[in-house]
Design a protein around this motif. Structure first.
Motif, PDB file in Angstrom:
ATOM      1  N   ILE A 183       0.853  -1.199   0.000  1.00 25.68           N
ATOM      2  CA  ILE A 183       0.000   0.000   0.000  1.00 25.68           C
ATOM      3  C   ILE A 183       0.880   1.238   0.000  1.00 25.68           C
ATOM      4  O   ILE A 183       1.811   1.350   0.795  1.00 25.68           O
ATOM      5  N   SER A 184       0.581   2.165  -0.866  1.00 23.49           N
ATOM      6  CA  SER A 184       1.407   3.365  -1.015  1.00 23.49           C
ATOM      7  C   SER A 184       1.332   4.252   0.221  1.00 23.49           C
ATOM      8  O   SER A 184       0.256   4.714   0.604  1.00 23.49           O
ATOM      9  N   ILE A 185       2.489   4.483   0.836  1.00 23.40           N
ATOM     10  CA  ILE A 185       2.545   5.358   2.007  1.00 23.40           C
ATOM     11  C   ILE A 185       2.282   6.803   1.599  1.00 23.40           C
ATOM     12  O   ILE A 185       1.767   7.600   2.382  1.00 23.40           O
ATOM     13  N   SER A 186       2.632   7.137   0.354  1.00 20.55           N
ATOM     14  CA  SER A 186       2.418   8.515  -0.106  1.00 20.55           C
ATOM     15  C   SER A 186       0.928   8.840  -0.196  1.00 20.55           C
ATOM     16  O   SER A 186       0.526   9.990  -0.104  1.00 20.55           O
ATOM     17  N   ILE A 187       0.082   7.802  -0.384  1.00 20.32           N
ATOM     18  CA  ILE A 187      -1.363   8.006  -0.404  1.00 20.32           C
ATOM     19  C   ILE A 187      -1.878   8.159   1.013  1.00 20.32           C
ATOM     20  O   ILE A 187      -2.582   9.107   1.352  1.00 20.32           O
ATOM     21  N   SER A 188      -1.531   7.202   1.869  1.00 14.40           N
ATOM     22  CA  SER A 188      -1.951   7.267   3.265  1.00 14.40           C
ATOM     23  C   SER A 188      -1.201   6.235   4.086  1.00 14.40           C
ATOM     24  O   SER A 188      -1.440   5.033   3.951  1.00 14.40           O
ATOM     25  N   ALA A 189      -0.297   6.713   4.945  1.00 15.27           N
ATOM     26  CA  ALA A 189       0.421   5.802   5.830  1.00 15.27           C
ATOM     27  C   ALA A 189      -0.550   5.151   6.805  1.00 15.27           C
ATOM     28  O   ALA A 189      -0.381   3.991   7.197  1.00 15.27           O
ATOM     29  N   THR A 190      -1.589   5.892   7.192  1.00 10.98           N
ATOM     30  CA  THR A 190      -2.591   5.359   8.117  1.00 10.98           C
ATOM     31  C   THR A 190      -3.338   4.191   7.491  1.00 10.98           C
ATOM     32  O   THR A 190      -3.706   3.228   8.174  1.00 10.98           O
TER      33      THR A 190
ATOM     34  N   ASP B   7      -1.168   1.226   7.857  1.00 11.79           N
ATOM     35  CA  ASP B   7      -1.120   0.829   9.265  1.00 11.79           C
ATOM     36  C   ASP B   7      -2.413   0.154   9.712  1.00 11.79           C
ATOM     37  O   ASP B   7      -2.393  -0.836  10.447  1.00 11.79           O
ATOM     38  N   SER B   8      -3.553   0.697   9.281  1.00 12.64           N
ATOM     39  CA  SER B   8      -4.838   0.111   9.673  1.00 12.64           C
ATOM     40  C   SER B   8      -5.018  -1.258   9.041  1.00 12.64           C
ATOM     41  O   SER B   8      -5.667  -2.143   9.612  1.00 12.64           O
ATOM     42  N   CYS B   9      -4.437  -1.454   7.868  1.00  9.76           N
ATOM     43  CA  CYS B   9      -4.472  -2.754   7.199  1.00  9.76           C
ATOM     44  C   CYS B   9      -3.794  -3.806   8.081  1.00  9.76           C
ATOM     45  O   CYS B   9      -4.336  -4.884   8.337  1.00  9.76           O
ATOM     46  N   ILE B  10      -2.622  -3.468   8.591  1.00  8.19           N
ATOM     47  CA  ILE B  10      -1.874  -4.387   9.457  1.00  8.19           C
ATOM     48  C   ILE B  10      -2.600  -4.586  10.783  1.00  8.19           C
ATOM     49  O   ILE B  10      -2.725  -5.714  11.281  1.00  8.19           O
ATOM     50  N   SER B  11      -3.098  -3.499  11.355  1.00  7.23           N
ATOM     51  CA  SER B  11      -3.780  -3.563  12.647  1.00  7.23           C
ATOM     52  C   SER B  11      -5.004  -4.472  12.591  1.00  7.23           C
ATOM     53  O   SER B  11      -5.243  -5.289  13.496  1.00  7.23           O
ATOM     54  N   ASP B  12      -5.794  -4.338  11.534  1.00 11.67           N
ATOM     55  CA  ASP B  12      -7.000  -5.166  11.384  1.00 11.67           C
ATOM     56  C   ASP B  12      -6.648  -6.651  11.304  1.00 11.67           C
ATOM     57  O   ASP B  12      -7.309  -7.494  11.913  1.00 11.67           O
ATOM     58  N   ILE B  13      -5.607  -6.953  10.544  1.00 10.36           N
ATOM     59  CA  ILE B  13      -5.207  -8.347  10.381  1.00 10.36           C
ATOM     60  C   ILE B  13      -4.616  -8.896  11.677  1.00 10.36           C
ATOM     61  O   ILE B  13      -4.839 -10.069  12.030  1.00 10.36           O
TER      62      ILE B  13
END
Length: 230
Positions: free
Chosen positions: A96-103, A106-112
């Motif tokens: 996932i592009s950090i330049s679009i949204s680092a959050t 991060d939320s992708c990892i947190s949910d998993i």
């Protein structure tokens, strides 16, 4: 041939070449890429990627829309996000592009992490507030409060303190007021901590510890009301 006819013919040829170039470009796109302009198109590409078990298909998304309400990067990131959740694979979140949204990453990892019940995955999160939020979900269910030490404390005392946010989760599972007194430094989080404890043990006297002067009266009233709820 008159001059007007020559001009008209020239414009017809010119328009024809433009149309031909657009058609050729579109044929090129659908031959080598996956065309998408919004979430519905992305969902179709996600299905294709799942069928082929190939998340890299997301990287081949192109948006030919000249207005481009959705950038190619955002569509690609959305594609990776959805596949990561469908496969429960946190490593896909790294695409996932950090330049679009680092959050978003991060939320992708947190949910998993929560689905897998694996708090070690929180360590992969870059943003310290997001990392604290991830650990918060686990301290709420009884994971040892020491995991909060894994969160950078450079923002302690501010609303961006991921470590304090992590500590807040722990009081929901252990009703330990020393966490509010000794661990949490941010006033808003500290007041929320006292409110949670007061509510859980049904003791309105704890609300007297609330000290955020900006919202003191309101916070105390809310705390007392919470502590008196049946």
């Amino acid at each position: 041939m008159s001059l007007l006819k020559k001009i008209a013919l020239f414009f017809l040829i010119f328009i024809g070449l433009i149309i031909l170039s657009f058609v050729s470009y579109y044929i090129y796109l659908i031959s080598f890429y996956y065309v998408a302009s919004g979430p519905v198109d992305v969902d179709k590409i996600v299905l294709k990627a799942m069928e082929q078990r190939d998340p890299s298909i997301c990287s081949k998304i192109k948006n030919p829309d000249p207005i481009k309400w959705n950038s190619e990067e955002s569509l690609i990131s959305e594609c990776y996000y959805k596949i990561a959740h469908l496969l429960n694979d946190e490593n896909i979140c790294d695409s996932i592009s950090i330049s679009i949204s680092a959050t978003y990453r991060d939320s992708c990892i947190s949910d998993i992490a929560l689905v897998k019940n694996d708090y070690f995955l929180c360590e992969k999160i870059n943003g310290q507030l997001n990392k604290g939020s991830c650990y918060n979900k686990f301290t709420q269910i009884g994971i040892d409060v020491s995991v909060c030490e894994n969160v950078d404390d450079s923002n302690r005392g501010t609303e961006l303190s991921g470590r304090d946010l992590c500590y807040i989760g722990s009081v929901k599972s252990r009703e330990d007021i020393t966490i509010c007194d000794e661990k949490i430094k941010t006033l808003n989080y500290k007041d929320s901590c006292y409110t949670i404890i007061a509510r859980e043990v049904k003791d309105p006297s704890i609300c007297e510890k609330i000290q955020n002067s900006a919202y003191n009266d309101f916070a105390k009233r809310d705390c007392i009301e919470q502590s008196q709820k049946v």
